[in-house]
Design a protein around this motif. Structure first.
Motif, PDB file in Angstrom:
ATOM      1  N   VAL A  85       0.899  -1.163  -0.040  1.00  0.00           N
ATOM      2  CA  VAL A  85       0.005  -0.119   0.131  1.00  0.00           C
ATOM      3  C   VAL A  85       0.787   1.091  -0.077  1.00  0.00           C
ATOM      4  CG1 VAL A  85      -1.740   1.332   1.294  1.00  0.00           C
ATOM      5  CG2 VAL A  85      -1.733  -1.219   1.202  1.00  0.00           C
ATOM      6  N   LEU A  86       1.888   1.271   0.876  1.00  0.00           N
ATOM      7  CA  LEU A  86       2.907   2.347   0.794  1.00  0.00           C
ATOM      8  C   LEU A  86       3.785   2.533  -0.592  1.00  0.00           C
ATOM      9  CD1 LEU A  86       4.291   4.232   2.657  1.00  0.00           C
ATOM     10  CD2 LEU A  86       6.111   2.723   3.271  1.00  0.00           C
ATOM     11  N   ALA A  87       3.720   1.435  -1.255  1.00  0.00           N
ATOM     12  CA  ALA A  87       4.552   1.334  -2.749  1.00  0.00           C
ATOM     13  C   ALA A  87       3.478   1.985  -3.616  1.00  0.00           C
ATOM     14  CB  ALA A  87       4.641  -0.222  -2.899  1.00  0.00           C
ATOM     15  N   ALA A  88       2.377   1.818  -3.519  1.00  0.00           N
ATOM     16  CA  ALA A  88       1.236   2.375  -4.196  1.00  0.00           C
ATOM     17  C   ALA A  88       1.094   3.832  -4.152  1.00  0.00           C
ATOM     18  CB  ALA A  88       0.122   1.563  -4.234  1.00  0.00           C
ATOM     19  N   PHE A  89       1.096   4.317  -2.973  1.00  0.00           N
ATOM     20  CA  PHE A  89       1.142   5.554  -2.630  1.00  0.00           C
ATOM     21  C   PHE A  89       2.411   6.571  -3.095  1.00  0.00           C
ATOM     22  CE2 PHE A  89       1.620   9.088   0.780  1.00  0.00           C
ATOM     23  CZ  PHE A  89       0.514   9.707   0.412  1.00  0.00           C
ATOM     24  N   VAL A  90       3.465   6.215  -2.888  1.00  0.00           N
ATOM     25  CA  VAL A  90       4.801   6.651  -3.213  1.00  0.00           C
ATOM     26  C   VAL A  90       4.655   6.708  -4.664  1.00  0.00           C
ATOM     27  CG1 VAL A  90       7.277   6.473  -3.453  1.00  0.00           C
ATOM     28  CG2 VAL A  90       6.350   5.809  -1.350  1.00  0.00           C
ATOM     29  N   ASN A  91       4.338   5.807  -5.339  1.00  0.00           N
ATOM     30  CA  ASN A  91       4.333   5.533  -6.796  1.00  0.00           C
ATOM     31  C   ASN A  91       3.221   6.585  -7.336  1.00  0.00           C
ATOM     32  OD1 ASN A  91       4.305   4.441  -9.158  1.00  0.00           O
ATOM     33  ND2 ASN A  91       2.966   2.918  -8.979  1.00  0.00           N
ATOM     34  N   ARG A 150      -3.850  -3.183  -9.926  1.00  0.00           N
ATOM     35  CA  ARG A 150      -4.685  -2.240 -10.455  1.00  0.00           C
ATOM     36  C   ARG A 150      -4.108  -0.698 -10.635  1.00  0.00           C
ATOM     37  NH1 ARG A 150      -9.176  -0.816  -6.810  1.00  0.00           N
ATOM     38  NH2 ARG A 150      -8.961   1.107  -7.908  1.00  0.00           N
ATOM     39  N   ALA A 151      -3.351  -0.393  -9.852  1.00  0.00           N
ATOM     40  CA  ALA A 151      -2.115   0.888 -10.192  1.00  0.00           C
ATOM     41  C   ALA A 151      -1.557   0.638 -11.312  1.00  0.00           C
ATOM     42  CB  ALA A 151      -1.362   1.099  -8.884  1.00  0.00           C
ATOM     43  N   ALA A 152      -0.846  -0.698 -11.339  1.00  0.00           N
ATOM     44  CA  ALA A 152      -0.217  -0.961 -12.649  1.00  0.00           C
ATOM     45  C   ALA A 152      -0.790  -0.961 -14.081  1.00  0.00           C
ATOM     46  CB  ALA A 152       0.637  -2.555 -12.405  1.00  0.00           C
ATOM     47  N   MET A 153      -2.116  -1.484 -13.944  1.00  0.00           N
ATOM     48  CA  MET A 153      -2.942  -1.544 -14.951  1.00  0.00           C
ATOM     49  C   MET A 153      -3.421  -0.065 -15.224  1.00  0.00           C
ATOM     50  SD  MET A 153      -5.244  -5.003 -14.194  1.00  0.00           S
ATOM     51  CE  MET A 153      -6.791  -4.023 -14.535  1.00  0.00           C
ATOM     52  N   LEU A 154      -3.687   0.729 -14.557  1.00  0.00           N
ATOM     53  CA  LEU A 154      -3.872   2.275 -14.713  1.00  0.00           C
ATOM     54  C   LEU A 154      -2.782   2.911 -15.393  1.00  0.00           C
ATOM     55  CD1 LEU A 154      -5.681   3.687 -11.684  1.00  0.00           C
ATOM     56  CD2 LEU A 154      -6.339   3.954 -13.953  1.00  0.00           C
ATOM     57  N   HIS A 155      -1.564   2.459 -14.931  1.00  0.00           N
ATOM     58  CA  HIS A 155      -0.137   3.099 -15.482  1.00  0.00           C
ATOM     59  C   HIS A 155      -0.217   2.984 -17.275  1.00  0.00           C
ATOM     60  CE1 HIS A 155       2.259   4.878 -12.468  1.00  0.00           C
ATOM     61  NE2 HIS A 155       1.938   4.185 -11.486  1.00  0.00           N
ATOM     62  N   VAL A 156      -0.198   1.409 -17.509  1.00  0.00           N
ATOM     63  CA  VAL A 156      -0.048   0.853 -18.611  1.00  0.00           C
ATOM     64  C   VAL A 156      -1.425   1.392 -19.475  1.00  0.00           C
ATOM     65  CG1 VAL A 156       0.040  -1.332 -19.988  1.00  0.00           C
ATOM     66  CG2 VAL A 156       0.961  -1.111 -17.784  1.00  0.00           C
ATOM     67  N   ALA A 157      -2.542   1.500 -18.884  1.00  0.00           N
ATOM     68  CA  ALA A 157      -3.479   2.002 -19.878  1.00  0.00           C
ATOM     69  C   ALA A 157      -3.425   3.556 -20.324  1.00  0.00           C
ATOM     70  CB  ALA A 157      -5.041   2.155 -19.103  1.00  0.00           C
ATOM     71  N   GLY A 158      -2.766   4.283 -19.136  1.00  0.00           N
ATOM     72  CA  GLY A 158      -2.337   5.674 -19.702  1.00  0.00           C
ATOM     73  C   GLY A 158      -1.388   5.620 -20.542  1.00  0.00           C
ATOM     74  N   ASP A 159      -0.670   4.713 -20.381  1.00  0.00           N
ATOM     75  CA  ASP A 159       0.664   4.634 -21.474  1.00  0.00           C
ATOM     76  C   ASP A 159       0.386   4.542 -22.845  1.00  0.00           C
ATOM     77  OD1 ASP A 159       3.095   5.072 -21.013  1.00  0.00           O
ATOM     78  OD2 ASP A 159       3.694   3.169 -20.434  1.00  0.00           O
ATOM     79  N   ARG A 195      -4.896  11.922 -13.752  1.00  0.00           N
ATOM     80  CA  ARG A 195      -6.042  11.160 -13.399  1.00  0.00           C
ATOM     81  C   ARG A 195      -5.848   9.966 -12.694  1.00  0.00           C
ATOM     82  NH1 ARG A 195      -9.513   7.949 -16.377  1.00  0.00           N
ATOM     83  NH2 ARG A 195     -11.447   7.872 -15.314  1.00  0.00           N
ATOM     84  N   SER A 196      -4.972   9.064 -13.291  1.00  0.00           N
ATOM     85  CA  SER A 196      -4.506   7.854 -12.640  1.00  0.00           C
ATOM     86  C   SER A 196      -3.891   8.077 -11.172  1.00  0.00           C
ATOM     87  CB  SER A 196      -3.930   6.703 -13.505  1.00  0.00           C
ATOM     88  OG  SER A 196      -2.581   7.455 -13.795  1.00  0.00           O
ATOM     89  N   ALA A 197      -2.982   9.157 -11.249  1.00  0.00           N
ATOM     90  CA  ALA A 197      -2.346   9.068 -10.025  1.00  0.00           C
ATOM     91  C   ALA A 197      -3.018   9.590  -8.957  1.00  0.00           C
ATOM     92  CB  ALA A 197      -1.322  10.464 -10.182  1.00  0.00           C
ATOM     93  N   TRP A 198      -3.933  10.556  -9.016  1.00  0.00           N
ATOM     94  CA  TRP A 198      -4.845  10.922  -8.008  1.00  0.00           C
ATOM     95  C   TRP A 198      -5.746   9.823  -7.404  1.00  0.00           C
ATOM     96  CZ3 TRP A 198      -5.874  13.779  -4.195  1.00  0.00           C
ATOM     97  CH2 TRP A 198      -7.124  13.843  -3.688  1.00  0.00           C
ATOM     98  N   ALA A 199      -6.373   8.675  -8.327  1.00  0.00           N
ATOM     99  CA  ALA A 199      -7.134   7.557  -7.942  1.00  0.00           C
ATOM    100  C   ALA A 199      -6.281   6.867  -6.879  1.00  0.00           C
ATOM    101  CB  ALA A 199      -7.631   7.034  -9.262  1.00  0.00           C
ATOM    102  N   VAL A 200      -4.818   6.460  -7.253  1.00  0.00           N
ATOM    103  CA  VAL A 200      -4.262   5.687  -6.729  1.00  0.00           C
ATOM    104  C   VAL A 200      -3.664   6.154  -5.255  1.00  0.00           C
ATOM    105  CG1 VAL A 200      -1.864   4.466  -6.622  1.00  0.00           C
ATOM    106  CG2 VAL A 200      -3.066   4.267  -8.574  1.00  0.00           C
ATOM    107  N   VAL A 201      -3.269   7.585  -5.338  1.00  0.00           N
ATOM    108  CA  VAL A 201      -2.963   8.393  -4.114  1.00  0.00           C
ATOM    109  C   VAL A 201      -3.995   8.296  -3.196  1.00  0.00           C
ATOM    110  CG1 VAL A 201      -2.547  10.553  -3.234  1.00  0.00           C
ATOM    111  CG2 VAL A 201      -0.929   9.534  -5.035  1.00  0.00           C
ATOM    112  N   LYS A 202      -5.248   8.725  -3.762  1.00  0.00           N
ATOM    113  CA  LYS A 202      -6.466   8.679  -2.777  1.00  0.00           C
ATOM    114  C   LYS A 202      -6.627   7.299  -2.052  1.00  0.00           C
ATOM    115  CE  LYS A 202     -11.172   9.392  -3.717  1.00  0.00           C
ATOM    116  NZ  LYS A 202     -12.157   9.576  -4.435  1.00  0.00           N
TER     117      LYS A 202
END
Length: 290
Positions: A85-91, A150-159, A195-202
């Motif tokens: 969870v911490l990793a996803a937050f930093v990311n 999910r964070a990884a999928m969001l990243h790749v989708a954005g990519d 958009r994806s950053a905000w979702a993951v941080v939140k």
């Protein structure tokens, strides 16, 4: 303690998916960065920057899966599950920094446009698209609720969208020679990133702040438990998540005098599991003395 294994069943499979996607992304990111510098395209460099955060997020997720397999010890009674969870937050936070940098570069480019090699840009962007489609296919196979996947999928989708933007920009440059399209589309990539950053941080921030699990309302829980035969009061309900897949709840239940406490406790547990998917509940029972 049967509840503790429930979040780990997919871990090895998730770990393999993440490792594969990371290898793909990491190797292509370098090609895209070089292509972006040589062709002079900011959209490609922006996409490579996004790919770098992809790669970082995939590596963090992979590392988090590895570390969360380590058993709990006397110092860390929940084990290392929270690390993911911490990793996803930093990311998520790192994405904001990258977005700011790309925005700054794009504005500079719009002020003073440079020459861009559309042909080279097109080939690199098409390569990026293929790699992203592959990585996305790997990650989505079998589905997952895991926050890191999910964070990884969001990243790749954005990519993926970033690669499409770069392809469009290169075609416009090839056919019209209008170079401002490149920084303009890199700004579009920034919006996708944010958009994806905000979702993951939140979401990861909510878990780190011990927020209640999704769909858990303390008032609703109390009302439902009051309907269990023999319950006269429910107090001190606290719910949080160790990770997204491991919700935990503690509470005190006061039973009417002479009622079967063991049955009430097991009824309450069954209700929590069925309605809120919580299989780790600590319930303290009291008998009503009034």
């Amino acid at each position: 303690m049967g509840g503790d294994h429930h979040g780990h069943s997919h871990a090895p499979r998730n770990e393999r998916k993440i490792a594969l996607a990371a290898a793909l992304t990491g190797s292509f990111m370098i090609a895209e960065l070089v292509g972006g510098i040589v062709s002079g395209s900011l959209a490609l460099i922006a996409d490579a920057g996004h790919m770098l955060t992809d790669f970082a997020s995939l590596m963090l997720a992979w590392f988090a899966f590895r570390i969360s397999r380590r058993p709990a010890d006397w110092k860390r009674t929940y084990g290392f599950d929270r690390f993911s969870v911490l990793a996803a937050f930093v990311n998520g936070l790192s994405l904001f920094a990258i977005a700011a940098w790309i925005s700054y570069e794009a504005i500079e480019r719009l002020r003073a446009p440079g020459e861009i090699l559309g042909g080279l840009m097109l080939w690199v962007a098409v390569g990026g698209l293929v790699v992203n489609i592959l990585a996305f296919a790997i990650l989505t196979r079998g589905g997952s609720d895991n926050l890191n996947i999910r964070a990884a999928m969001l990243h790749v989708a954005g990519d993926l969208l970033g690669s499409v933007a770069a392809i469009i920009a290169s075609l416009v440059i090839i056919f019209t020679g209008w170079t401002p399209i490149d920084p303009l589309l890199s700004l579009l990539v920034v919006l996708i990133i944010l958009r994806s950053a905000w979702a993951v941080v939140k979401e990861s921030g909510h878990i780190l702040l011990e927020g209640a699990p999704r769909g858990f309302d303390r008032r609703e829980v109390a009302d439902l438990l009051m309907q269990v035969e023999g319950v006269c009061r429910v107090d001190h309900i606290h719910a949080w998540s160790v990770t997204q897949e491991r919700p935990v709840v503690t509470m005190e239940i006061t039973a009417t005098a002479g009622s079967d406490m063991t049955r009430i406790k097991s009824d309450a547990r069954a209700l929590l599991l069925e309605r809120f998917h919580i299989d780790h509940a600590t319930i303290e029972m009291h008998e009503d003395r009034s």
